[in-house]
Design a protein around this motif. Structure first.
Motif, mmCIF file in Angstrom:
data_model
loop_
_atom_site.group_PDB
_atom_site.id
_atom_site.type_symbol
_atom_site.label_atom_id
_atom_site.label_comp_id
_atom_site.label_asym_id
_atom_site.label_seq_id
_atom_site.Cartn_x
_atom_site.Cartn_y
_atom_site.Cartn_z
ATOM 1 N N ASN A 1 11.213 -54.161 -14.918
ATOM 2 C CA ASN A 1 10.512 -54.144 -13.630
ATOM 3 C C ASN A 1 10.743 -52.967 -12.810
ATOM 4 O O ASN A 1 11.109 -52.938 -11.808
ATOM 5 C CB ASN A 1 11.517 -55.413 -12.951
ATOM 6 N N ILE A 2 10.007 -51.968 -13.512
ATOM 7 C CA ILE A 2 9.899 -50.652 -13.005
ATOM 8 C C ILE A 2 8.623 -50.599 -12.006
ATOM 9 O O ILE A 2 7.650 -50.820 -12.304
ATOM 10 C CB ILE A 2 9.695 -49.693 -14.136
ATOM 11 N N VAL B 1 2.625 -51.103 -21.944
ATOM 12 C CA VAL B 1 3.592 -51.942 -21.582
ATOM 13 C C VAL B 1 3.494 -53.214 -21.863
ATOM 14 O O VAL B 1 2.350 -53.845 -22.375
ATOM 15 C CB VAL B 1 3.301 -51.903 -19.797
ATOM 16 N N ARG B 2 4.700 -54.065 -21.815
ATOM 17 C CA ARG B 2 4.845 -55.569 -22.327
ATOM 18 C C ARG B 2 4.166 -56.179 -20.930
ATOM 19 O O ARG B 2 3.172 -57.032 -21.456
ATOM 20 C CB ARG B 2 6.042 -55.706 -22.617
ATOM 21 N N THR B 3 4.544 -55.867 -19.897
ATOM 22 C CA THR B 3 4.041 -56.695 -18.753
ATOM 23 C C THR B 3 4.149 -55.653 -17.630
ATOM 24 O O THR B 3 4.605 -54.419 -17.717
ATOM 25 C CB THR B 3 5.033 -57.724 -18.411
ATOM 26 N N GLY B 4 3.450 -55.996 -16.487
ATOM 27 C CA GLY B 4 3.253 -55.051 -15.485
ATOM 28 C C GLY B 4 1.884 -54.158 -15.761
ATOM 29 O O GLY B 4 1.157 -54.489 -16.648
ATOM 30 N N VAL C 1 6.921 -53.099 -14.375
ATOM 31 C CA VAL C 1 6.790 -52.709 -15.576
ATOM 32 C C VAL C 1 7.812 -53.024 -16.396
ATOM 33 O O VAL C 1 9.003 -52.714 -16.327
ATOM 34 C CB VAL C 1 6.270 -51.287 -15.772
ATOM 35 N N CYS C 2 7.501 -53.717 -17.596
ATOM 36 C CA CYS C 2 8.562 -54.213 -18.489
ATOM 37 C C CYS C 2 8.149 -53.508 -19.797
ATOM 38 O O CYS C 2 6.888 -53.693 -20.290
ATOM 39 C CB CYS C 2 8.851 -55.468 -18.585
ATOM 40 N N PHE C 3 9.102 -52.911 -20.634
ATOM 41 C CA PHE C 3 8.454 -52.218 -21.937
ATOM 42 C C PHE C 3 9.307 -52.599 -23.145
ATOM 43 O O PHE C 3 10.602 -52.320 -22.852
ATOM 44 C CB PHE C 3 8.122 -50.907 -21.932
ATOM 45 N N SER D 1 14.915 -56.563 -27.436
ATOM 46 C CA SER D 1 14.963 -56.776 -25.809
ATOM 47 C C SER D 1 14.204 -55.560 -25.452
ATOM 48 O O SER D 1 13.899 -54.494 -25.987
ATOM 49 C CB SER D 1 16.588 -56.771 -25.625
ATOM 50 N N ASP D 2 14.048 -55.489 -24.123
ATOM 51 C CA ASP D 2 13.294 -54.599 -23.212
ATOM 52 C C ASP D 2 14.172 -53.467 -23.199
ATOM 53 O O ASP D 2 15.279 -53.376 -22.869
ATOM 54 C CB ASP D 2 12.734 -55.216 -21.986
#
Length: 413
Positions: A188-189, A222-225, A174-176, A183-184
């Motif tokens: 990468n959680i 989330v942004r990604t993940g 997870v990136c947020f 910036s995040d």
């Protein structure tokens, strides 16, 4: 005249509609922070802040209302001037006409005057409508900015999980970042909280602990993940069904005006309304029974707005009781034990372990003593999970956790 007034007032009305926001903000800040204002002898400073905003609002309002006040007398002046002009010109025409047509000319003049008066009177009404319309246009525009804002959190269609394990949380890469951020905040959680486990999160201020847990109830996406609850992405859930699975206690205790019972039984989670027995049980587990029963009217005691008649620890315990009364599959405590003394903290954790079985606990904490017996501890630093494991394991392998533990428990722990 109408066009000039209209062109001058609309920009000013736009300003006027926004200035009360600033005035209310300054007033609210002073009232909410009255103790700090008095402690720092900042009364004059706050008065100057209020005065600047108030003066700007006053000047702008005076300008627009003076312009508006010109409209009606201006139209009346034009109306009376027109009538006078008609009679003035009509008099010369009638005097120069023959006796045979004077009566007809006089009648025509009266009719013409009547029509002219009706026309100008209609313009007067139109003027007032346009002036009110200019103000309403600004208000409507501000309201539509809210109504037309795109919805970021869109409901999924999953209502029932079925026979899957209940209360399992999983984060996958997870990136947020917050809206409009550069910036995040989280990078990468990845971790898993299995059903029935107690997972704790610890780290320095600003490391992203509270941000991480706001992704579970979908306060943000989330942004990604992926964030999975019982193996299903939270984005696929119906929001109401998703949040019915959670008992969330925020970092800042939120108490509503009402009674102890109305605060503890707050909201609904798809189940029957909690009984008085369940409410009392939740209050007892949250270690709030003693102070509640000492209050006037006990469980029906009046709670002031924002819980101003309660201490910080009392508000936290009632907030925790609210989540317990909900009987969720997942408990999320965002630094919800910070206002409790060590004795009450320990008693509360023991009561939770003894009385609540099968639920998953996710605890954000600053005190190592609160999370020392957790099944898994996540150590966060600068938006990343730098280590995870039990207390004893981290005391051997994670320098950041060792520093935190030693600063709180002493070197021998």
């Amino acid at each position: 005249m109408i066009g000039t007034i209209y062109a001058l007032t609309i920009p000013k009305f736009t300003i006027i509609q926004k200035l009360p926001d600033s005035l209310n903000r300054v007033t609210s800040e002073k009232l909410n922070g009255i103790k700090v204002v008095h402690a720092y002898n900042a009364e004059k400073y706050q008065e100057k802040k209020f005065g600047r905003v108030n003066d700007e609002l006053t000047k702008t309002s005076l300008f627009t209302h003076r312009l508006m006040s010109v409209a009606e007398p201006g139209m009346q002046f034009l109306l009376m001037g027109l009538v006078l002009s008609i009679y003035w010109v009509g008099t010369y025409i009638i005097n120069g006409a023959s006796d045979a047509v004077r009566l007809n000319l006089f009648s025509d003049m009266r009719v013409f005057s009547s029509y002219a008066t009706q026309g100008i009177a209609s313009f007067m009404i139109l003027t007032m409508i346009l002036l009110f319309f200019s103000r309403a246009t600004v208000s409507a525009k501000r309201i539509n900015e809210v109504l037309e804002s795109p919805i970021d959190i869109v409901d999924g269609d999953v209502n029932v999980v079925g026979k899957r394990k209940k209360g399992c949380i999983e984060f996958k890469n997870v990136c947020f970042r917050y809206p409009d951020a550069v910036s995040d905040i989280l990078h990468n959680i990845s971790f898993t909280a299995n059903t029935g486990e107690t997972v704790a999160i610890i780290g320095a201020t600003g490391s992203g602990k509270s941000t991480l847990i706001t992704l579970i109830p979908r306060f943000y996406d989330v942004r990604t993940g992926e964030v999975l609850i019982d193996g299903i992405n939270v984005k696929d859930y119906n929001q109401k069904k998703l949040r019915n699975k959670l008992g969330y206690v925020s970092q800042k205790s939120v108490i509503f005006r009402g009674t102890v019972i109305s605060n503890v039984a707050y909201g609904e989670n798809g189940k029957a309304k909690p009984t008085k027995y369940k409410i009392k049980r939740a209050i007892k587990i949250a270690q709030a029974q003693k102070f509640v029963e000492r209050m006037n009217k006990q469980y029906n005691a009046d709670i002031a707005q924002r819980g101003s008649n309660l201490s910080g620890g009392q508000k936290q315990r009632l907030s925790i009781a609210r989540s317990i009364c909900r009987e969720p599959e997942i408990y999320i405590f965002d630094d919800s034990f910070s206002a409790l003394d060590n004795k009450t903290d320990l008693a509360l954790r023991k009561a939770l372990k003894k009385n609540i079985n099968g639920s998953t606990f996710l605890i954000v904490a600053q005190r190592v003593g609160t999370i020392i017996n957790a099944d898994k501890i996540l150590v966060m630093d600068k938006g990343k999970i730098v280590a995870q494991g039990k207390h004893d394991e981290l005391m051997k392998t994670c320098p950041i956790y060792i520093d935190i533990a030693k600063s709180q428990l002493g070197k021998g722990k």
